[in-house]
Design a protein around this motif. Structure first.
Motif, PDB file in Angstrom:
ATOM      1  N   ILE A  65      -3.313   3.489   0.136  1.00 36.82           N
ATOM      2  CA  ILE A  65      -3.949   3.132  -1.127  1.00 36.82           C
ATOM      3  C   ILE A  65      -3.269   1.878  -1.677  1.00 36.82           C
ATOM      4  O   ILE A  65      -2.035   1.816  -1.755  1.00 36.82           O
ATOM      5  CB  ILE A  65      -3.837   4.276  -2.162  1.00 36.82           C
ATOM      6  N   ASP A  66      -4.074   0.879  -2.047  1.00 35.57           N
ATOM      7  CA  ASP A  66      -3.512  -0.348  -2.617  1.00 35.57           C
ATOM      8  C   ASP A  66      -2.842  -0.063  -3.955  1.00 35.57           C
ATOM      9  O   ASP A  66      -3.360   0.703  -4.781  1.00 35.57           O
ATOM     10  CB  ASP A  66      -4.608  -1.391  -2.842  1.00 35.57           C
ATOM     11  N   CYS A  67      -1.695  -0.681  -4.164  1.00 38.45           N
ATOM     12  CA  CYS A  67      -1.058  -0.633  -5.485  1.00 38.45           C
ATOM     13  C   CYS A  67      -1.886  -1.477  -6.458  1.00 38.45           C
ATOM     14  O   CYS A  67      -2.324  -2.579  -6.128  1.00 38.45           O
ATOM     15  CB  CYS A  67       0.371  -1.175  -5.415  1.00 38.45           C
ATOM     16  N   LEU A  68      -2.120  -0.947  -7.645  1.00 38.34           N
ATOM     17  CA  LEU A  68      -2.917  -1.646  -8.645  1.00 38.34           C
ATOM     18  C   LEU A  68      -2.162  -2.845  -9.191  1.00 38.34           C
ATOM     19  O   LEU A  68      -0.925  -2.904  -9.112  1.00 38.34           O
ATOM     20  CB  LEU A  68      -3.276  -0.684  -9.779  1.00 38.34           C
ATOM     21  N   GLN A 114       0.846  -1.191   0.000  1.00 39.41           N
ATOM     22  CA  GLN A 114       0.000   0.000   0.000  1.00 39.41           C
ATOM     23  C   GLN A 114       0.881   1.239   0.000  1.00 39.41           C
ATOM     24  O   GLN A 114       1.821   1.334   0.785  1.00 39.41           O
ATOM     25  CB  GLN A 114      -0.916   0.020   1.229  1.00 39.41           C
ATOM     26  N   ARG A 115       0.573   2.162  -0.871  1.00 38.62           N
ATOM     27  CA  ARG A 115       1.319   3.414  -0.918  1.00 38.62           C
ATOM     28  C   ARG A 115       0.651   4.456  -0.033  1.00 38.62           C
ATOM     29  O   ARG A 115      -0.538   4.343   0.308  1.00 38.62           O
ATOM     30  CB  ARG A 115       1.401   3.937  -2.359  1.00 38.62           C
ATOM     31  N   LYS A 116       1.439   5.459   0.345  1.00 42.39           N
ATOM     32  CA  LYS A 116       0.933   6.519   1.198  1.00 42.39           C
ATOM     33  C   LYS A 116       0.444   7.692   0.348  1.00 42.39           C
ATOM     34  O   LYS A 116       1.160   8.135  -0.551  1.00 42.39           O
ATOM     35  CB  LYS A 116       2.023   6.998   2.155  1.00 42.39           C
ATOM     36  N   LYS A 117      -0.744   8.151   0.659  1.00 42.28           N
ATOM     37  CA  LYS A 117      -1.273   9.360   0.030  1.00 42.28           C
ATOM     38  C   LYS A 117      -1.319  10.451   1.102  1.00 42.28           C
ATOM     39  O   LYS A 117      -2.090  10.357   2.060  1.00 42.28           O
ATOM     40  CB  LYS A 117      -2.674   9.104  -0.526  1.00 42.28           C
ATOM     41  N   PRO A 118      -0.456  11.487   0.995  1.00 44.79           N
ATOM     42  CA  PRO A 118      -0.369  12.498   2.058  1.00 44.79           C
ATOM     43  C   PRO A 118      -1.712  13.173   2.331  1.00 44.79           C
ATOM     44  O   PRO A 118      -2.501  13.429   1.409  1.00 44.79           O
ATOM     45  CB  PRO A 118       0.651  13.501   1.509  1.00 44.79           C
ATOM     46  N   ASP A 166       4.671   6.235  -4.127  1.00 44.47           N
ATOM     47  CA  ASP A 166       4.332   5.899  -5.509  1.00 44.47           C
ATOM     48  C   ASP A 166       4.594   4.429  -5.761  1.00 44.47           C
ATOM     49  O   ASP A 166       5.630   3.888  -5.342  1.00 44.47           O
ATOM     50  CB  ASP A 166       5.154   6.739  -6.497  1.00 44.47           C
ATOM     51  N   CYS A 167       3.639   3.798  -6.432  1.00 44.97           N
ATOM     52  CA  CYS A 167       3.816   2.404  -6.835  1.00 44.97           C
ATOM     53  C   CYS A 167       4.581   2.374  -8.161  1.00 44.97           C
ATOM     54  O   CYS A 167       4.303   3.161  -9.065  1.00 44.97           O
ATOM     55  CB  CYS A 167       2.463   1.714  -6.998  1.00 44.97           C
ATOM     56  N   GLN A 168       5.507   1.474  -8.264  1.00 40.11           N
ATOM     57  CA  GLN A 168       6.319   1.351  -9.467  1.00 40.11           C
ATOM     58  C   GLN A 168       5.743   0.284 -10.387  1.00 40.11           C
ATOM     59  O   GLN A 168       5.210  -0.726  -9.929  1.00 40.11           O
ATOM     60  CB  GLN A 168       7.765   0.993  -9.103  1.00 40.11           C
ATOM     61  N   SER A 169       5.860   0.532 -11.675  1.00 40.21           N
ATOM     62  CA  SER A 169       5.356  -0.423 -12.659  1.00 40.21           C
ATOM     63  C   SER A 169       6.311  -1.607 -12.771  1.00 40.21           C
ATOM     64  O   SER A 169       7.526  -1.462 -12.666  1.00 40.21           O
ATOM     65  CB  SER A 169       5.216   0.254 -14.024  1.00 40.21           C
ATOM     66  N   CYS A 170       5.720  -2.779 -12.978  1.00 38.43           N
ATOM     67  CA  CYS A 170       6.523  -3.977 -13.177  1.00 38.43           C
ATOM     68  C   CYS A 170       7.151  -3.952 -14.571  1.00 38.43           C
ATOM     69  O   CYS A 170       6.614  -3.339 -15.495  1.00 38.43           O
ATOM     70  CB  CYS A 170       5.657  -5.230 -13.041  1.00 38.43           C
TER      71      CYS A 170
END
Length: 838
Positions: free
Chosen positions: A517-520, A502-506, A533-537
């Protein structure tokens, strides 16, 4: 007169004004060499009430400081121990001269007194290197503000000064304070210990309360700077009002303290760090108790960490958990008995009033200290060791300077700058601890994190962790009795920690306040790189929702064990063996009219590519390679184009024989003479080869992967990334030939039965056309593995349509109706057609 001379003159005049003989002193011990001691036996927190008149304040009118008297006793004990039981300074008697500085109210007068000689004069000289003041070194005072004032004077004479509890970082500046040393770590280490304690218990949402003086402001700012970058946020910071000297709270102070407690109650922060002198906290904690505010972790700075008076507010046990940073406990053998013996025996005899200075009296010290003797004994005498080690450091330096042996010392004149050099060099062990000063004049004594206890059967200040300045590390964290239900660790977080993936949303301005927020799917959270920020695979990998890493996607391609592959393989085998059978039948009946009417040698030109096409079907199955991709993109299209072109040319030829030969005899003669059917087939084949080669030149035959739109965990392994566009371009010629073949077949629908192939060709071409269009349509809306299966299935069915749809009926006639496979029968059919036309 020079600048130094004017300054010394000013000090001399001030000394003359301030010095007044007082009553007999209880703070003096005669000796060959005197040590000066500055202690806060009484305290005036504001420290400015006496500035409206030119008189040294009377400290005994202020609040009694129990710890200050305890520290003064430690200096007495150390000096007497050295004189009586130590191998240090044999034949030399150490003495002391101690003054009560009233916290910060009385700093200048004692310094001038120590700097002056026995006649109270401070001479004006150009060079003070040979000047001998009253004392050889000064121990104290206790707080940073007083130390700064005193050090500014003593550094002018390089008179050694060792403070035992002032932690301000500005005191590390040896250019400004060259004669100042400390027997405890600086504020940098105290603040670091607090920060690491918060990190250990994952407290990232705190409140900071500071006193309205330099001590509070400086340490509050230092803590804020230290917490930056550690994901610990300060919910708010408040300044505590300075109390009146008599500790009676004014209405304004009551209102201010009430507002602070209200703010604490409304805040979600459950950890409160307090940087303040002890006396400034009495009214504050009374307000805390009055409002029944509890459930908080209070973290005390060293200034009130082991204050017995605050600890005597027993109701504080209900206000929460009290933790504090202070020096490590070092038991001093015999000191507790020494303190008890002193107050039992009564005050020591003093000197004549002519030889004493003001603030060398403490009428109620013994009785007041007696009431706190138990807590002082159980507390482990923590700060006492700072005074004790400071005295021993001076003694060791003096021992070295005087060239002492085992039995005697040379009692020479000791100049301050000489002794200062030796103090910087000291290196000895005292009660198991190494006494040595670093390049900033600090001694790396370990610090303790303590918890306040109110069970008098054990220490009131129980050690629960240790901090080591040399390693800058908090260690040995032990059991803590939390003031919470079920003794659970208090939680003080603006936002709860996010779950993995889960990423942080300030939320707001604080970095500690956020939403999770869950990473998609297809992204992951690398907490070491970025928590926001979630990084793309990578292209060949995928992740589930809330993933913390990517996994390799499964490669999808046709495999032999799959049902669609087996069905297509069986159809291909059927087509291959049926085509082989047709070729054998046509070979054995090559001279019959039925074979010649079907095209004769051209039949084998059609059947051979069909066999090759059937044999190449396995290249569609298994993991694609460069060779299998080349086969798919070359053999299949060329073989199929040859078949279609032969059928188209054959349809055109039949129409020409029956309908156009008589009308265009010359064109027909050219067609026959120059082998028009084979030239046409060769031209169409060459055009197809050129098309295939052009496709190969524009696209790589290397296998490529693309994501399955229906299941992103799967990567489709195929031969060409531009498969759709290339399929339309490659099959365009075949589609055109199928339309032309269909047209000629329709034109010959009235030909004799033996030559009327309209039904078969129409069936084959119609099936091919509709299947190709359907395949292109299917590919436009779907791009999964099923595309490869459908492509192979359509290709095999088209091959079967030619094999069985075009040649099947002819084989049936050859095998089951041989009477119709005669020249006479064919001639009769032609004659009947001619008569009908006529």
């Amino acid at each position: 007169m020079g600048r130094w001379a004017r300054m010394i003159c000013s000090l001399f005049l001030l000394l003359q004004v301030l010095v007044e003989p007082a009553e007999n002193s209880d703070f003096y011990l005669t000796g060959d060499y005197l040590l000066g001691g500055l202690f806060s036996l009484h305290a005036n927190v504001k420290g400015t009430v006496h500035l409206n008149y030119l008189q040294v304040p009377k400290c005994k009118e202020y609040e009694m400081k129990v710890l200050g008297y305890n520290l003064m006793q430690a200096m007495r004990f150390a000096v007497e121990e050295i004189n009586n039981h130590s191998s240090l300074l044999p034949g030399v008697l150490l003495g002391y001269e101690m003054v009560d500085v009233c916290y910060i109210s009385n700093n200048v007068q004692p310094v001038l007194y120590f700097l002056a000689q026995k006649d109270y004069f401070l001479p004006i000289q150009e060079d003070y290197s040979s000047y001998v003041p009253r004392v050889v070194a000064v121990i104290g005072p206790d707080n940073s503000e007083s130390v700064v004032t005193v050090a500014n004077f003593l550094s002018l004479f390089l008179l050694p000064q060792i403070t035992y509890s002032a932690i301000s970082d500005q005191l590390r500046n040896k250019h400004r304070f060259p004669a100042l040393l400390r027997t405890m770590p600086s504020a940098d280490h105290h603040v670091e210990a607090i920060a690491q304690l918060m990190l250990h218990f994952r407290w990232n949402w705190i409140v900071v309360l500071v006193s309205s003086d330099d001590y509070g402001r400086d340490n509050g700012q230092r803590l804020s700077e230290r917490l930056t970058g550690r994901d610990i946020c300060i919910a708010f910071q408040e300044s505590l009002p300075a109390p009146q000297p008599n500790q009676v709270a004014t209405p304004e102070e009551h209102s201010r303290l009430g507002a602070i407690v209200d703010k604490l109650q409304q805040s979600t922060a459950r950890v409160v760090v307090v940087f303040s002198p002890d006396l400034a906290l009495h009214n504050f904690f009374r307000e805390v108790l009055r409002r029944n505010f509890t459930g908080v972790v209070w973290i005390a700075s060293e200034s009130w960490a082991i204050d017995p008076v605050l600890h005597s507010f027993t109701e504080l046990r209900h206000a929460g958990t009290f933790l504090a940073v202070t020096t490590q406990s070092v038991p001093i053998p015999g000191f507790s008995e020494f303190r008890v013996r002193r107050w039992q025996a009564g005050p020591p005899s003093g000197r004549n009033s002519q030889g004493s200075t003001c603030n060398q009296e403490c009428d109620e010290c013994f009785n007041t200290t007696k009431s706190f003797n138990t807590i002082l004994t159980l507390s482990g005498e923590r700060v006492v060791y700072g005074v004790y080690s400071a005295v021993y450091a001076v003694a060791h330096a003096l021992h070295s300077l005087l060239g002492c042996g085992e039995t005697n010392c040379t009692k020479e004149v000791v100049y301050p700058w000489q002794l200062l050099k030796e103090i910087w060099k000291v290196n000895f062990t005292l009660l198991g601890h190494q006494i040595i000063f670093d390049h900033e004049g600090d001694m790396a004594m370990p610090l303790d994190i303590i918890q306040w206890q109110w069970n008098m059967s054990q220490s009131p200040f129980q050690s629960i962790a240790s901090y080591y300045p040399a390693q800058r590390q908090l260690k040995n964290i032990s059991y803590i009795s939390w003031h919470t239900p079920n003794n659970t660790v208090p939680v003080s977080m603006c936002s709860k920690s996010c779950q993995p993936g889960q990423r942080k949303k300030p939320v707001g301005t604080h970095s500690c306040c956020f939403e999770c927020i869950d990473c998609l799917p297809g992204t992951f959270l690398n907490q070491t790189a970025d928590e926001y920020d979630c990084q793309s695979c990578p292209n060949n990998k995928w992740s589930h929702r809330s993933g913390t890493s990517c996994f390799r996607r499964r490669l999808a391609f046709l495999e032999w064990h799959e049902a669609p592959t087996i069905i297509v393989a069986m159809l291909a085998a059927l087509g291959f063996f049926s085509t082989l059978a047709i070729m054998v039948i046509f070979w054995r009946h090559f001279q019959t009219p039925m074979v010649r009417s079907a095209g004769g040698p051209m039949c084998f030109l059609m059947l051979t590519p069909l066999l090759v096409a059937y044999m190449v079907v396995p290249v569609y199955v298994g993991s694609p390679t460069v060779s299998t991709c080349l086969c798919r993109q070359t053999l299949f299209p060329i073989c199929f184009t040859i078949c279609i072109s032969c059928i188209t040319v054959r349809s055109f030829q039949i129409v020409c024989i029956f309908k156009m030969a008589s009308r265009l005899p010359r064109a027909y003669s050219y067609w026959v003479r120059y082998h028009g059917p084979y030239v046409s087939v060769g031209f169409i084949t060459a055009l197809k080869v050129a098309t295939v080669v052009g496709i190969l030149l524009t696209t790589s035959p290397n296998p490529t992967t693309r994501a399955d739109p229906d299941d992103p965990q799967i990567m489709i392994l195929s031969c060409n990334p531009n498969f759709r566009g290339l399929l339309l371009f490659s099959t365009g010629l075949d589609l055109a030939l199928s339309v032309v073949g269909f047209s000629f077949a329709y034109m010959g629908k009235e030909l004799p039965t033996n030559y009327n192939e309209a039904k078969f060709i129409t069936l084959s071409m119609t099936f091919y056309f509709t299947s190709s269009v359907s395949l292109c349509t299917f590919m436009s809306v779907y791009s999964g593995v099923l595309v490869t299966i459908m492509d192979l299935l359509v290709t095999v069915l088209n091959l079967l349509a030619i094999s069985l749809g075009y040649f099947g009926p002819k084989c049936y006639m050859i095998l089951f109706y041989p009477e119709r496979n005669t020249q006479a029968y064919f001639n009769s059919m032609i004659q009947g057609y001619t008569m009908r036309k006529d």
